[in-house]
Design a protein around this motif. Structure first.
Motif, short mmCIF file in Angstrom:
data_model
loop_
_atom_site.label_atom_id
_atom_site.label_comp_id
_atom_site.label_asym_id
_atom_site.label_seq_id
_atom_site.Cartn_x
_atom_site.Cartn_y
_atom_site.Cartn_z
N SER A 182 0.83 -1.20 0.00
CA SER A 182 0.00 0.00 0.00
C SER A 182 0.87 1.25 0.00
O SER A 182 2.06 1.22 0.34
CB SER A 182 -0.94 0.01 1.19
OG SER A 182 -0.20 0.00 2.40
N THR A 183 0.26 2.38 -0.38
CA THR A 183 0.94 3.67 -0.46
C THR A 183 0.06 4.74 0.18
O THR A 183 -1.11 4.50 0.46
CB THR A 183 1.23 4.06 -1.92
OG1 THR A 183 0.01 4.48 -2.54
CG2 THR A 183 1.83 2.90 -2.70
N PRO A 184 0.57 5.96 0.37
CA PRO A 184 -0.26 7.03 0.94
C PRO A 184 -1.37 7.51 0.00
O PRO A 184 -2.25 8.25 0.44
CB PRO A 184 0.75 8.15 1.20
CG PRO A 184 2.08 7.52 1.19
CD PRO A 184 1.98 6.38 0.25
N ILE A 185 -1.30 7.15 -1.27
CA ILE A 185 -2.33 7.56 -2.22
C ILE A 185 -3.36 6.45 -2.32
O ILE A 185 -3.03 5.33 -2.72
CB ILE A 185 -1.73 7.86 -3.61
CG1 ILE A 185 -0.74 9.03 -3.50
CG2 ILE A 185 -2.82 8.15 -4.62
CD1 ILE A 185 -0.06 9.38 -4.81
N PRO A 186 -4.62 6.69 -1.95
CA PRO A 186 -5.63 5.64 -1.97
C PRO A 186 -5.76 4.99 -3.36
O PRO A 186 -5.87 5.68 -4.36
CB PRO A 186 -6.92 6.38 -1.59
CG PRO A 186 -6.45 7.56 -0.81
CD PRO A 186 -5.15 7.97 -1.44
N ASP B 96 -1.69 12.48 -6.49
CA ASP B 96 -3.14 12.34 -6.45
C ASP B 96 -3.77 13.66 -6.89
O ASP B 96 -3.61 14.69 -6.23
CB ASP B 96 -3.59 11.98 -5.03
CG ASP B 96 -5.02 11.45 -4.99
OD1 ASP B 96 -5.76 11.66 -5.97
OD2 ASP B 96 -5.39 10.83 -3.98
N PRO C 282 -9.30 14.79 0.41
CA PRO C 282 -8.25 15.18 1.36
C PRO C 282 -6.85 14.80 0.92
O PRO C 282 -5.87 15.35 1.45
CB PRO C 282 -8.65 14.44 2.65
CG PRO C 282 -9.49 13.29 2.17
CD PRO C 282 -10.22 13.80 0.97
N THR C 283 -6.70 13.87 -0.02
CA THR C 283 -5.37 13.46 -0.45
C THR C 283 -4.93 14.15 -1.74
O THR C 283 -3.90 13.79 -2.33
CB THR C 283 -5.28 11.94 -0.64
OG1 THR C 283 -6.26 11.52 -1.61
CG2 THR C 283 -5.52 11.21 0.67
N THR D 229 -1.14 14.70 -2.82
CA THR D 229 -0.25 13.74 -2.17
C THR D 229 0.70 13.12 -3.20
O THR D 229 0.28 12.74 -4.29
CB THR D 229 -1.05 12.64 -1.46
OG1 THR D 229 -1.88 13.23 -0.46
CG2 THR D 229 -0.13 11.62 -0.81
N PHE E 67 3.80 10.25 -4.11
CA PHE E 67 4.48 9.02 -3.74
C PHE E 67 5.46 8.68 -4.85
O PHE E 67 5.14 8.83 -6.03
CB PHE E 67 3.50 7.87 -3.54
CG PHE E 67 4.17 6.57 -3.16
CD1 PHE E 67 4.66 6.38 -1.89
CD2 PHE E 67 4.34 5.55 -4.10
CE1 PHE E 67 5.30 5.20 -1.53
CE2 PHE E 67 4.98 4.37 -3.75
CZ PHE E 67 5.46 4.19 -2.47
N VAL F 29 -5.06 9.62 -10.74
CA VAL F 29 -3.75 9.78 -10.10
C VAL F 29 -2.73 10.06 -11.20
O VAL F 29 -2.58 9.30 -12.14
CB VAL F 29 -3.35 8.53 -9.30
CG1 VAL F 29 -1.92 8.65 -8.80
CG2 VAL F 29 -4.31 8.33 -8.13
#
Length: 475
Positions: free
Chosen positions: A12-16, A91, A96-97, A100, A102, A118
């Motif tokens: 997983s990454t910080p970007i949904p 993103d 909210p992201t 962001t 990565f 993305v």
């Protein structure tokens, strides 16, 4: 350097929705081999079944070749066939992201799944790097896609080769800064049949949502020959189909039978074809009438259909059609109560007017308030529950129509003994027409929907609230 013999694994990454993938690369003196894309294994490991339709290869001669940050309206599965690349993702979707970042280095042993919206970019770290990507929509040269500048200060991407020395296009150098980029809105949900009981409840449920569209029959008729041209379907993620022919008794007539099959089966088949083509999730509302009611237990989702009437036949046929599309929720319900004319409103009106009704006492089930059904549909879609069929009714004990009528009279402050229970056959003797056959047991097992975290509200509480809400209208 490429790592060999890793286990297939999602990271997983910080970007949904953006995931890195370790790929199993098997090497020997001859070179190496890998399964670059393996649907069954990858879906089982958590990759969305995104349905790629096109495979592209970007070959890059020199170190430092850099491709701009583009966010197209499709999903991508990215891998390296030769060499390696520094990849950066941003993103650009609303939420909210937004913004962001990565980054990761990809080589033949590592891949990435990039969801629509993305921004994706890369810079080669070795000469002769081959960058491979699968996409689930076809490129349209006439469209303009969202992008952001590689050098945006707020993104602070540390490119291995400084951009002043990198090989990139003039267009990529001119892309806007993040502050000037309009966030990509989410794909929309379309509700069909939005003027009926459930459609009205969904309007109320989604009153504050900006990404929901509602269409009644005057906007979209499922019987239309040009159904596909009535919307730009790729702009939607989900279609909730509340449109149906529900005149159960009229469906037994020649004309009604034709109409029921045209709307409930042929129209649903056309919608399902569109959903499959554009990878939409379809929410289809089914009915307890697909069963004959002979079971002594509540019906599970996997019970075999055995309809008693034309309406039930059309709903059973539609269920089979909808089940053929990969992304579907078949929501089976019973005895729906919502806006407009319905059984509860009729009984409450009769109670107030001093009429003593005769109500069948050998058909048993549970009421389903349209608001509860709307909440369950929202739950399945928003929580991305596993696709399939779900029973949804109100909670609480199974009752006959006569018992429900007596409860309505009691809640309305009237004597419940004024309701006379009669058998279906006795009731039909005095009815204007015999009408369609109804199942004697309409109870549906709720275990599966409850396992997703949705617990239907008690019918007793919902019925009490409903009677209070309509009291002024029937006084």
């Amino acid at each position: 350097m490429t790592e060999f013999n890793k286990r297939l694994k999602a990271i997983s990454t910080p970007i949904p929705g953006l995931t890195l993938w370790d790929l199993a690369v098997h090497g020997d003196s001859r070179g190496w081999f890998k399964e670059n894309w393996q649907r069954e294994k990858m879906v089982a490991a958590g990759l969305p079944d995104f349905g790629p339709v096109q495979a592209n290869v970007s070959f890059n001669d020199a170190v430092g070749t850099t491709r701009g940050i583009h966010a197209e309206p499709w999903d991508k599965f990215i891998s390296i066939a030769n060499g390696s690349a520094f990849c950066a993702w941003v993103d650009l979707r609303e939420g909210p992201t937004f913004g962001t970042v990565f980054t990761a280095i990809l080589d033949p042993s590592k891949a990435a799944f990039v969801p629509s919206g993305v921004g994706n970019s890369f810079q080669t770290l070795q000469p002769n790097t081959s960058y491979v990507y699968l996409v689930n929509d076809h490129y349209n040269p006439g469209e303009t896609y969202t992008c952001v500048n590689l050098a945006d200060e707020t993104l602070s991407i540390h490119w291995p080769v400084p951009l002043r020395n990198a090989n990139l296009s003039a267009n990529d150098r001119r892309h806007p800064r993040l502050r000037n980029v309009a966030a990509i809105p989410p794909k929309k949900i379309l509700v069909l049949g939005a003027s009926g009981q459930l459609g009205t409840a969904l309007r109320e449920h989604y009153a504050r949502a900006s990404d929901i569209e509602f269409a009644d029959r005057s906007d979209i008729d499922l019987r239309a020959d040009n159904l596909e041209s009535l919307r730009e379907w790729r702009n939607y993620s989900t279609v909730i189909n509340c449109a149906a022919y529900t005149a159960v008794d009229d469906a037994e007539t020649t004309e009604g039978c034709r109409e029921a099959w045209a709307v409930n089966v042929r129209g649903v088949a056309a919608l399902t074809q569109i959903a499959t083509k554009y990878r939409l999730t379809v929410v289809h509302v089914s009915s307890d009438y697909v069963f004959d009611g002979s079971s002594s237990n509540p019906y599970r989702e996997d019970a075999l259909p055995s309809p008693l009437n034309v309406y039930g036949q059309t709903k059973a046929a539609a269920d089979q059609i909808v089940a053929s599309t990969p992304r579907h929720y078949i929501v089976r319900t019973s005895w729906v109560i919502g806006a407009g004319r319905n059984f509860v409103r009729t009984m409450a009106t009769l109670a107030q007017r001093g009429v003593d009704p005769r109500v069948v006492n050998d058909q048993r089930g549970r009421l389903t308030f349209a608001s509860e059904l709307a909440a369950a549909i929202d739950h399945l879609v928003s929580e991305t529950a596993p696709y399939g069929t779900y029973n949804v009714t109100g909670g609480g004990p199974v009752r006959s129509w006569a018992e429900i009528a007596r409860r309505v009279f009691d809640l309305a402050g009237k004597d419940p003994s004024r309701v006379t229970g009669v058998s279906t056959s006795e009731y039909n003797k005095t009815a204007a027409t015999a009408g369609a056959k109804r199942p004697s047991n309409s109870a549906l097992d709720l275990t599966k929907i409850e396992s997703t975290g949705f617990r239907p509200a008690s019918n007793d509480d919902a019925l009490s609230e409903y009677i209070q809400s309509i009291a002024s209208q029937i006084a």
